[in-house]
Design an enzyme around this catalytic site. Structure first.
Site, PDB file in Angstrom:
ATOM      1  N   ASP A 212     -10.283  -6.627   1.438  1.00  0.00           N
ATOM      2  CA  ASP A 212      -9.234  -5.868   0.767  1.00  0.00           C
ATOM      3  C   ASP A 212      -9.819  -4.894  -0.256  1.00  0.00           C
ATOM      4  OD1 ASP A 212      -6.218  -6.000   0.499  1.00  0.00           O
ATOM      5  OD2 ASP A 212      -6.807  -6.208  -1.592  1.00  0.00           O
ATOM      6  N   GLU A 277     -11.772  -2.490   3.975  1.00  0.00           N
ATOM      7  CA  GLU A 277     -10.683  -1.552   3.703  1.00  0.00           C
ATOM      8  C   GLU A 277     -11.197  -0.608   2.622  1.00  0.00           C
ATOM      9  OE1 GLU A 277      -6.032  -1.284   2.252  1.00  0.00           O
ATOM     10  OE2 GLU A 277      -7.361  -2.746   1.336  1.00  0.00           O
TER      11      GLU A 277
HETATM   12  C1  GLC Z   1      -4.622  -3.693   0.182  1.00  0.00           C
HETATM   13  C2  GLC Z   1      -3.669  -4.501   1.023  1.00  0.00           C
HETATM   14  C3  GLC Z   1      -2.290  -4.373   0.459  1.00  0.00           C
HETATM   15  C4  GLC Z   1      -2.297  -4.949  -0.931  1.00  0.00           C
HETATM   16  C5  GLC Z   1      -3.378  -4.281  -1.789  1.00  0.00           C
HETATM   17  C6  GLC Z   1      -3.669  -5.074  -3.018  1.00  0.00           C
HETATM   18  O1  GLC Z   1      -4.376  -2.348   0.277  1.00  0.00           O
HETATM   19  O2  GLC Z   1      -3.750  -4.074   2.347  1.00  0.00           O
HETATM   20  O3  GLC Z   1      -1.315  -5.000   1.235  1.00  0.00           O
HETATM   21  O4  GLC Z   1      -1.045  -4.765  -1.521  1.00  0.00           O
HETATM   22  O5  GLC Z   1      -4.604  -4.138  -1.129  1.00  0.00           O
HETATM   23  O6  GLC Z   1      -4.333  -6.251  -2.692  1.00  0.00           O
END
Ligand code: GLC
Length: 553
Positions: A212, A277
């Site tokens: 994340d 991500e």
């Molecule tokens: C990422 C996740 C999202 C979440 C954020 C904070 O972007 O995909 O769903 O709200 O991080 O953890």
């Protein structure tokens, strides 16, 4: 003889995997546990529900499952606010259920990766409470980032990232939402503790992690202010926004280095998938994969395509750019939907035929395809008011909805997290409860797994056929890709070849509403796949039907 051939085959497979890891050749299916299948009738999906539906994932032909978080959490951001990394949220099940899930996935010959939220925790995490209790006297013990005076840093969701804590009389930093305090990785104890949480799950046999918001893990150690920038909205390729350049808050050198440290920890357990991500231009996101040796995360989402255009020229340029930057030892990840962004089919007005073209490309290019639950049946976004959203994001802004709609996006992520549509019975077969945590999309009577299973021409069956084709022919997962020169193709037709071990496959996709004839430069003897049987192979040329496609070998 048979034994000898088998031996050669095993050796061949081993030599291919020695060059590049398994996760460069896999296909990913993302499950959002809360919305997948409710096994105990409380209106919320759970781990046993996932286990009960594993055969669907397996039959489809997906090879790796990524589960959004089901760890202990107050669920203010539905699991992306963790209060215990080594416990399961009771509404999703128990530790035993999580272990069983790993075992059941492995039993079916698939892989499973969990979601690791390393950047921040919930405010209810005991570490945060301890920082507050202890106060600022001994800052060397801090698990979070505290300051007497805030810098000008904006959070990724807009507004100052600094939040005042009355009790400690200091500000803490939160890159995402105010209740998600960022961990302080400059404290070696924090880093080691988090790496041990990673080890905890690796010991349980998980095959890796989706990471994340990994690109904000480190912030500037000197707390320098970000410079002004004339840019309001962050994008996939440039995370700066809210009128500042995210120079000191996003994509810091230390985060690239940390990717390598994390890889080294995973290596203690074998070949593990790490899927980051991250956002930024290609050169930046590539840094998370590691340098030339690809010894960092190994995979990151290529988010630039989330806002795709249904045109041959768009995909030609997309693939061209990716091929220029992510050739061996790198591997791109083709992703069009997830739990944060509009569903892919919504961007093409819920047109099932166009969705088939989209996934024909996604499943035949050189890259790891990643699909979101329901994408295989063409599930679309619900329409839900911002005011009553369960998702905290829309409550943060006071924006008139039409402005966001105009931009083709939504702030209310509830809309894209509606329950999986299994069949046409009550609640689409998701739950026996009268009330489900989010309402089921009303189109479930026709858009559901059972109905599409019965229809040979459904989107689901065409995706299934492609996933199985990928498994059958190594050229898709391992082969090189060459785009066919646009000048050699009719307008709005995309073409590329894939080749591996002397085998060549040709993919042609017609994004136009008319028939298109393509002259072939060589003879292909087999049609591996075609949309609606409507594209015919006629000697040395192919006639592509409107919104049709073909794969020849
Ligand atoms: C990422 C996740 C999202 C979440 C954020 C904070 O972007 O995909 O769903 O709200 O991080 O953890």
């Amino acid at each position: 003889m048979a034994k000898y051939l088998l031996h050669c085959f095993i050796l061949l497979c081993m030599s291919a995997s020695a060059q590049s890891p398994w996760y460069h050749h896999t296909t990913i299916y993302q499950i959002y546990p809360r919305s997948f299948y409710d096994s105990n009738g409380d209106g919320i999906g759970d781990i046993q529900g996932i286990i009960q539906k594993l055969d669907h994932v397996k039959d489809m032909g997906y090879q790796t499952i990524w589960c959004s978080p089901f760890f202990k959490s107050p669920q203010k951001d539905f699991g992306y606010d963790i209060s215990d990394y080594q416990a399961i949220a009771p509404e999703y099940g128990t530790m035993q259920d999580a272990e069983q899930l790993i075992a059941e996935v492995h039993k079916r010959g698939m892989h499973i990766v969990f979601d690791m939220v390393m950047n921040h925790t919930s405010m209810e995490h005991p570490w945060f409470k301890a920082d507050v209790e202890r106060g600022k006297a001994d800052s060397t013990k801090d698990f979070y980032i505290w300051r007497d005076k805030p810098t000008n840093w904006k959070s990724m969701t807009g507004g100052s990232g600094w939040q005042y804590n009355e009790q400690r009389k200091q500000y803490f930093y939160a890159s995402f939402l105010p209740f998600q305090p960022d961990l302080n990785y400059r404290n070696p104890i924090v880093k080691e503790t988090m790496l041990n949480n990673v080890r905890f799950w690796l010991k349980k046999g998980v095959d890796g992690f989706r990471l994340d918001i990994f690109n904000v893990i480190y912030k500037d150690g000197e707390f320098r202010n970000n410079p002004f920038m004339m840019k309001a909205v962050p994008s996939e390729t440039d995370p700066s926004g809210f009128f500042q350049k995210a120079k000191y808050t996003i994509n810091q050198q230390e985060s690239f280095a940390f990717a390598k440290e994390l890889r080294a920890v995973c290596n203690e357990f074998g070949d593990k998938m790490l899927l980051g991500e991250v956002s930024g231009d290609k050169a930046t996101i590539k840094k998370f994969m590691g340098d030339d040796k690809n010894d960092g995360l190994g995979l990151v989402f290529n988010f630039e395509m989330l806002r795709y255009k249904m045109k041959a020229s768009y995909f030609h340029e997309l693939i061209e750019g990716i091929e220029q930057n992510f050739t061996e030892p790198f591997m791109p990840v083709y992703v069009f939907s997830n739990h944060d962004r509009r569903r892919s089919i919504r961007r093409i007005n819920n047109d099932m035929q166009k969705a088939r073209l989209l996934h024909l490309m996604q499943l035949t290019v050189r890259g790891v395809p990643c699909m979101y639950y329901g994408e295989e049946i063409g599930m679309t976004d619900g329409h839900m008011p911002y005011k009553t959203a369960l998702d905290p994001i829309p409550h943060k802004y006071n924006l008139p909805r039409f402005l966001v709609d105009m931009n083709g996006e939504t702030l209310n992520r509830d809309e894209l997290r509606t329950p999986m549509q299994w069949n046409d019975t009550t609640n689409a077969g998701f739950s026996t409860n009268n009330i489900t945590w989010l309402p089921v999309n009303p189109d479930y009577k026709t858009v559901n797994v059972a109905a599409e299973n019965a229809d040979a021409n459904s989107l689901m069956n065409s995706i299934k056929a492609l996933l199985h084709l990928r498994k059958q022919h190594a050229v898709f997962a391992n082969g090189d890709l060459k785009l066919i020169d646009k000048k050699l193709l009719p307008k709005n037709v995309l073409g590329y070849t894939r080749s591996y071990n002397g085998k060549e496959v040709l993919v042609l996709i017609n994004y136009s509403n008319g028939n298109k004839q393509v002259k072939l430069s060589k003879t292909y003897s087999n049609i591996l796949y075609q949309i609606d049987n409507s594209s015919n192979k006629k000697g040395d040329s192919v006639v592509l039907s409107p919104l049709g496609g073909i794969v020849l070998m």
